[in-house]
Design an enzyme around this catalytic site. Sequence first.
Site, PDB file in Angstrom:
ATOM      1  N   CYS A   1     -61.905  -2.274  10.907  1.00 12.74           N
ATOM      2  CA  CYS A   1     -61.470  -0.879  10.880  1.00 12.74           C
ATOM      3  C   CYS A   1     -61.890  -0.252  12.196  1.00 12.74           C
ATOM      4  O   CYS A   1     -62.406  -0.933  13.086  1.00 12.74           O
ATOM      5  CB  CYS A   1     -62.032  -0.129   9.678  1.00 12.74           C
ATOM      6  SG  CYS A   1     -63.835   0.019   9.663  1.00 12.74           S
TER       7      CYS A   1
ATOM      8  N   HIS B   1     -66.877   9.213   8.696  1.00 14.94           N
ATOM      9  CA  HIS B   1     -67.751   8.691   9.739  1.00 14.94           C
ATOM     10  C   HIS B   1     -67.052   8.831  11.077  1.00 14.94           C
ATOM     11  O   HIS B   1     -65.834   8.960  11.152  1.00 14.94           O
ATOM     12  CB  HIS B   1     -68.101   7.224   9.482  1.00 14.94           C
ATOM     13  CG  HIS B   1     -66.904   6.339   9.323  1.00 14.94           C
ATOM     14  ND1 HIS B   1     -66.214   6.233   8.129  1.00 14.94           N
ATOM     15  CD2 HIS B   1     -66.241   5.541  10.195  1.00 14.94           C
ATOM     16  CE1 HIS B   1     -65.207   5.392   8.277  1.00 14.94           C
ATOM     17  NE2 HIS B   1     -65.188   4.960   9.531  1.00 14.94           N
TER      18      HIS B   1
END
Length: 637
Positions: free
Chosen positions: A383, A559
Amino acid sequence: MQKSSFQNKVQSFGRFLSGMVMPNIGAFIAWGLITAFFIPTGWIPNEGLAGLVGPMITYLLPLLIAFSGGRLVAGIRGGVIGAVATMGVIVGSDIPMFIGAMVMGPFGGWTIKKVDQIFEGKIKSGFEMLVNNFSAGIVGGLLAILAYQIIGPVVGGLNEALRLGVNAFVSRGLLPLASIFIEPAKILFLNNAINHGVLGPLGIQEAAETGKSIFFMLETNPGPGLGILLAYWIFAKGMVKQSAPGAIIIHFFGGIHEIYFPYVLMKPSLLLAVIGGGASGIFTFRLFNTGLVATPSPGSIFAYLAMTPRGNYLGVFAGILVATAVSFLIASALIKRSVARGDTMEFESAQSKVREQKGKDLHMEKGAKKVTASEVNKIVFACDAGMGSSAMGAGKLRKKIEAAGLDIEVVNKAINEIPEDAQIVITHQNLTSRAKEKAPQAEHISIQDFLQTPAYDQLVERLTREGADSKKESKNESKTLEEKETESSSSKSVSSNQEILKKENIKLGLDSVERNEAIKMAGELLVESGYVDQDYIEAMLDREQEMTTYIGQGVAIPHGVGSAKKKINKTGISILQFPDGVDFEGEKAYLVIAIAGVGNEHLKVLANLSELIEENSTAEKLRTTDDLDYFYEKFTL
């Protein structure tokens, strides 16, 4: 085998169409409401506002569909080229060009993707923007001209073929079978062309002779569409289920039938339902010898009743009810079968949205590399940051790999850090193209949900079936120092987990807030504990704008990525519990978990989370409990 392959191709095609249309449902609803209210036959006619109707259906909706189609193929750049190309078919036709948009959007994306591949690695430094902009402009312009010259006339010819087909059925006394042509054509947004260009003139001629005509009812019957929407409302899951009631109101009472077309495009087999409903409705109308005095426009039940001559109300109601019932029964069977098989919409109905391209959860492009089990000793989840969704996906797959007795290493990395020895790379579908550029040697699997996806089971089944040999000894010998450090950090003690997640950084029973506010609240806890600098919160918000951090099962993990890692002082996690949920682009997140990861110390906590939310009872308790000790213990053990 051939039948299964054909069915898969049909399903994939339908899901791709859905991927173009479903993201734009809000625009369809906006257009439907404006039409239902403000056109001359609407609820509150307004000449000025009614002027929005034509441009929206002629330009806005086709361009949105084209952009979505191009983006599916080649990202934002593909979307732009797809929209430019579609202007050619819009200008080159006098009917709404949805078919042209569905062709030119993906084709534009595919073309610019191929052009970019030609120039890849051949552009001198400093000239990248110049080449990229001019190549896009030239390709877009040429495709628009091509579309104007070819696609527009082709669709016009299709409309003429439909007119001849309907006339053929009428002349042979096979009127109910006209639904075989009418209903699929409607779904391709040729409804107005059929109704006003073909059936309307036939109806006017018959009504002048007999005072009524069934031709006014062939395309306008709201029954088939109502049956489809009712079936989705009752048996489907996710956003499509939640949107169905509103669509029913707009369709049945507002008369805007276009609102249900995307629901059929999402699952092409539902054409059987609308054809069956349409044919049975026409048969019933003929049985009662009913008709209307003029075209009901829009095709609302109120417009139907207003156009019904005295003595024909029973037949009109009977035809609509029969069409609804038949369409509903067929659609229900197909939708329930899809849900049971996991073909689409396979997740919790109360907090999920339609996965319009579920078939891509284990999707490989034709001709793409596919490795055999004997070649696989490392699977990489990737990711943007390599510390959130990919970590949880890796944890879930790792358990399944171990349970199957396969000796394959499963790790998670940031896309820019995918190792060269990765044989299989798993990414979110929006990131797959980047992953392919980084690791062209690997097999790539695209998924949409790191928690709820059949891709893991399908991959394990495939590798098991192929008879993966144990490579543990050789794999251990070839491990790099970095991998050993990863393995070590993933098995840190409870005391380490307690340093990463402190009790004071868990907040339970919070009132629901806006998404950005929830992210800021979680980020402030990281700042207060010294895990990150204040700027990291802004990086979390920027990341959310690029792509949602909702990962399924009521969990979001905001995040920062990229340069934001420089703002991280040490690894830490904060958790906010919202019993009533926080909206993350249509999904309800009950747990908002902010992550700041320097290394891999936080992976154990995330691994615990992925296991916990697999159990419905535990997941539900985590969403609602006010027992801080219970909550903390579950995450840190």
